[in-house]
Write a protein that holds these residues in place. Structure first.
Motif, short mmCIF file in Angstrom:
data_model
loop_
_atom_site.label_atom_id
_atom_site.label_comp_id
_atom_site.label_asym_id
_atom_site.label_seq_id
_atom_site.Cartn_x
_atom_site.Cartn_y
_atom_site.Cartn_z
N THR A 41 43.59 49.97 38.79
CA THR A 41 42.43 49.33 39.82
C THR A 41 42.62 50.49 40.91
N SER A 59 39.22 44.67 41.69
CA SER A 59 39.68 44.64 40.12
C SER A 59 38.55 43.79 39.60
N GLU A 107 39.87 49.21 31.91
CA GLU A 107 41.22 48.70 31.96
C GLU A 107 41.56 47.98 30.79
#
Ligand code: ADP
Ligand code: MG
Length: 151
Positions: A41, A59, A107
């Motif tokens: 992040t 995030s 992610e």
């Protein structure tokens, strides 16, 4: 081609991210690997700055996807930590976001390995110690945008 960079603070990782962000173009997909707290992040915040989209990156853990929109280029930031089926992935809008004006940053891309494009940019972040990270960037053959970054 894999290039390895080292950073010794979050600020340095953000600076590296900014340089990466400046080199990105629409249609790029960044596939992150590296565990919790590695800095995925954090580097995405730098990438957003480098793309001219500001430093407000947080995030996407709860929303699964955050959008940072610009006039010509947008950044879409996913957290696939809890994604474990094709149906789950569909609900994030992953496939709908891909277009020529958009950069995707993913992610926990390990969880959607089969859906990643062949030409994804791989960024792996390894935690060396509290403040040090080893950041490996792998681009497709012939793509030398990330080979010579000063930060
Ligand atoms: P992830 O998204 O991979 O879970 P985050 O970016 O949310 O990780 O968190 C990384 C944490 O590690 C932050 O608290 C950040 O300040 C800290 N940190 C310390 N050193 C570094 C570094 N060199 N690069 C990136 N983050 C670092
Ligand atoms: Mg994260």
């Amino acid at each position: 081609m894999t290039k390895v960079y080292k950073t010794s603070s979050a600020a340095e990782t953000i600076a590296l991210g900014e340089e990466i962000g400046r080199r990105l173009k629409g249609g790029d997909l960044i596939a992150y690997s590296g565990g919790l707290g590695a800095g995925k992040t954090t580097i995405t915040r730098g990438i957003s700055i480098g793309m001219g989209l500001g430093d407000e990156v947080t995030s996407p853990t709860f929303a699964l996807v955050n959008e940072y929109r610009g006039d010509s280029l947008s950044l879409i930031h996913f957290d696939m930590y809890r994604i474990n089926s094709a149906d789950d992935l569909e609900t994030t809008g992953f496939f709908d976001y891909m277009d020529e004006d958009t950069v995707l940053a993913v992610e926990w891309s390990e969880n959607i390995a089969e859906e990643l494009p062949e030409d994804a940019l791989r960024i792996d972040i390894q935690r060396i110690d509290e403040d040090s990270r080893e950041i490996s960037i792998t681009a497709p053959e012939g793509d030398d945008r990330f080979e010579d970054i000063s930060y």
